[in-house]
Design a protein around this motif. Structure first.
Motif, PDB file in Angstrom:
ATOM      1  N   GLY A  19      49.304  70.368 126.230  1.00  0.00           N
ATOM      2  CA  GLY A  19      50.582  69.700 126.040  1.00  0.00           C
ATOM      3  C   GLY A  19      51.735  70.679 126.122  1.00  0.00           C
ATOM      4  O   GLY A  19      51.697  71.752 125.523  1.00  0.00           O
ATOM      5  N   ASP A  22      58.030  68.084 124.982  1.00  0.00           N
ATOM      6  CA  ASP A  22      57.836  66.863 124.208  1.00  0.00           C
ATOM      7  C   ASP A  22      56.904  65.941 124.978  1.00  0.00           C
ATOM      8  O   ASP A  22      57.332  65.193 125.864  1.00  0.00           O
ATOM      9  CB  ASP A  22      59.177  66.170 123.954  1.00  0.00           C
ATOM     10  CG  ASP A  22      60.058  66.944 122.986  1.00  0.00           C
ATOM     11  OD1 ASP A  22      59.517  67.791 122.247  1.00  0.00           O
ATOM     12  OD2 ASP A  22      61.275  66.705 122.973  1.00  0.00           O
ATOM     13  N   VAL A  24      52.719  63.893 124.887  1.00  0.00           N
ATOM     14  CA  VAL A  24      51.460  63.568 124.233  1.00  0.00           C
ATOM     15  C   VAL A  24      50.496  63.068 125.305  1.00  0.00           C
ATOM     16  O   VAL A  24      50.907  62.387 126.255  1.00  0.00           O
ATOM     17  CB  VAL A  24      51.645  62.505 123.125  1.00  0.00           C
ATOM     18  CG1 VAL A  24      52.098  61.171 123.692  1.00  0.00           C
ATOM     19  CG2 VAL A  24      50.385  62.338 122.295  1.00  0.00           C
ATOM     20  N   LYS A  37      46.304  63.573 121.767  1.00  0.00           N
ATOM     21  CA  LYS A  37      46.411  65.028 121.732  1.00  0.00           C
ATOM     22  C   LYS A  37      47.843  65.435 122.050  1.00  0.00           C
ATOM     23  O   LYS A  37      48.431  64.972 123.023  1.00  0.00           O
ATOM     24  CB  LYS A  37      45.457  65.661 122.756  1.00  0.00           C
ATOM     25  CG  LYS A  37      45.373  67.188 122.688  1.00  0.00           C
ATOM     26  CD  LYS A  37      44.356  67.716 123.682  1.00  0.00           C
ATOM     27  CE  LYS A  37      44.170  69.229 123.551  1.00  0.00           C
ATOM     28  NZ  LYS A  37      43.167  69.752 124.509  1.00  0.00           N
ATOM     29  N   GLY A  38      48.428  66.281 121.187  1.00  0.00           N
ATOM     30  CA  GLY A  38      49.744  66.848 121.451  1.00  0.00           C
ATOM     31  C   GLY A  38      49.571  68.251 122.002  1.00  0.00           C
ATOM     32  O   GLY A  38      48.832  68.471 122.962  1.00  0.00           O
ATOM     33  N   LYS A  39      50.231  69.220 121.364  1.00  0.00           N
ATOM     34  CA  LYS A  39      49.962  70.608 121.699  1.00  0.00           C
ATOM     35  C   LYS A  39      48.598  71.004 121.144  1.00  0.00           C
ATOM     36  O   LYS A  39      48.045  70.333 120.271  1.00  0.00           O
ATOM     37  CB  LYS A  39      51.048  71.523 121.134  1.00  0.00           C
ATOM     38  CG  LYS A  39      52.451  71.261 121.673  1.00  0.00           C
ATOM     39  CD  LYS A  39      53.422  72.350 121.248  1.00  0.00           C
ATOM     40  CE  LYS A  39      53.565  72.465 119.750  1.00  0.00           C
ATOM     41  NZ  LYS A  39      54.205  71.304 119.118  1.00  0.00           N
ATOM     42  N   ASP A  42      48.241  71.043 117.496  1.00  0.00           N
ATOM     43  CA  ASP A  42      48.368  69.753 116.802  1.00  0.00           C
ATOM     44  C   ASP A  42      47.006  69.123 116.523  1.00  0.00           C
ATOM     45  O   ASP A  42      46.888  68.262 115.655  1.00  0.00           O
ATOM     46  CB  ASP A  42      49.203  68.779 117.634  1.00  0.00           C
ATOM     47  CG  ASP A  42      50.648  69.198 117.754  1.00  0.00           C
ATOM     48  OD1 ASP A  42      51.197  69.715 116.763  1.00  0.00           O
ATOM     49  OD2 ASP A  42      51.240  69.026 118.847  1.00  0.00           O
ATOM     50  N   VAL A 171      54.026  63.289 116.658  1.00  0.00           N
ATOM     51  CA  VAL A 171      53.364  64.525 117.076  1.00  0.00           C
ATOM     52  C   VAL A 171      54.105  65.099 118.278  1.00  0.00           C
ATOM     53  O   VAL A 171      54.478  64.378 119.205  1.00  0.00           O
ATOM     54  CB  VAL A 171      51.868  64.274 117.416  1.00  0.00           C
ATOM     55  CG1 VAL A 171      51.697  63.334 118.599  1.00  0.00           C
ATOM     56  CG2 VAL A 171      51.133  65.590 117.654  1.00  0.00           C
ATOM     57  N   ASN A 172      54.379  66.388 118.229  1.00  0.00           N
ATOM     58  CA  ASN A 172      54.971  67.116 119.351  1.00  0.00           C
ATOM     59  C   ASN A 172      56.228  66.420 119.887  1.00  0.00           C
ATOM     60  O   ASN A 172      56.439  66.334 121.100  1.00  0.00           O
ATOM     61  CB  ASN A 172      53.937  67.283 120.476  1.00  0.00           C
ATOM     62  CG  ASN A 172      54.341  68.360 121.473  1.00  0.00           C
ATOM     63  OD1 ASN A 172      55.091  69.289 121.134  1.00  0.00           O
ATOM     64  ND2 ASN A 172      53.869  68.247 122.703  1.00  0.00           N
TER      65      ASN A 172
END
Length: 281
Positions: A19, A22, A24, A37-39, A42, A171-172
């Protein structure tokens, strides 16, 4: 039913997806199952995974028979950091799936408060969050706010805790709403609109007299999901809960047609099981 990717091929893609900015990434697991899943830092979060055939195995006479096999074996989710369950129906709270996830991973579990004692009996010594309306908790880089769902009405236990939940997830830099099973209510519109979700996962299988008479509890239908997304200002609408069980479906073409006729500028994506989507803000 087409499956885009499955098994180790799918898990390789999950592990290798990175990621940036910004954004996801998410994968459809079928029914209401979503992998997020983000970064990298995360972590990896799963919502309502039904990754077995436990419903039909425990009751061969059931009308709830899978239209396609699970895209993953639960034992493949060793890297999972968290599991959210929206409510206690077997296609959302599948004990066979979450017990195997608990066995192979260090995953934390977010479970509606009325179900925590029951789940703890099966997931001994596991970290379980008692999910309650408005009480924020975190799983690694995911900030999670449970909100009530009406399936098809709001129900509470004797302690006043809601049996059915949706989740507002941050998230993210991305805001995500996973509704679980619900109909549309004025209260739901107000809460989700205030959250300003970038992405919303909404059921479109609806309800009717004959399904209800057989004990099949309904959800918003395709029109209601589209109208709801417009009312709360969703950027990307992703339908769920329409693909796995032939006895409880609504044709997604009706959803697409309704959007075309009424909300031609509404972004949406129809996912096939095992497919990845990367959303950039």
């Amino acid at each position: 039913m087409a499956i885009y990717k499955s098994g180790e091929e799918l898990m390789k893609e999950v592990r290798e997806t990175k990621g940036f900015g910004d954004a996801v990434s998410f994968w459809s697991l079928g029914q209401a199952g979503i992998l997020l899943k983000g970064k990298e830092e995360d972590g990896l979060l799963c919502i309502d995974p039904y990754l077995t055939s436990s419903i039909e195995e425990s009751n061969p006479e059931t009308e709830f028979k899978r239209a396609f096999p699970p895209v993953l074996n639960p034992a493949m989710l060793q890297d999972l950091d968290g599991v959210l369950v929206t409510h206690g129906h077997d296609d959302h709270l599948d004990l066979s799936t979450i017990k195997e996830i608990a066995r192979v991973s260090e995953s934390q579990f977010g479970i509606p408060a009325p179900l925590v004692t029951f789940v703890q009996e099966h997931l001994k010594n596991k970290d379980i969050y008692s999910a309650k309306d408005g009480e924020v908790f975190k799983i690694k880089g995911f900030k999670i706010t449970p909100i009530p769902a009406a399936h098809t009405e709001y129900e509470k236990d004797s302690s006043g805790n809601h049996l059915f939940l949706g989740y507002l997830i941050e998230v993210n830099g991305i805001r995500i709403y996973h509704s679980g099973d619900t109909i549309v209510t004025p209260e739901l519109i107000e809460v989700v609109k205030a959250f300003k979700p970038n992405v919303a996962f909404l059921p479109i299988n609806g309800a009717d007299f004959f399904r209800t008479s057989r004990g099949i509890i309904g959800n918003m239908n395709s029109r209601e999901a589209a109208d709801f997304a417009a009312a709360v200002g969703v950027d990307l609408l992703v339908p769920i809960h329409y693909d796995l069980f032939p006895n409880n479906r609504e044709n997604p073409a009706y959803f697409v047609d309704y959007l075309f006729q009424h909300y031609p500028c509404q972004k949406f994506h129809m996912m096939v099981p095992g497919e990845r989507f990367i959303y950039h803000k």
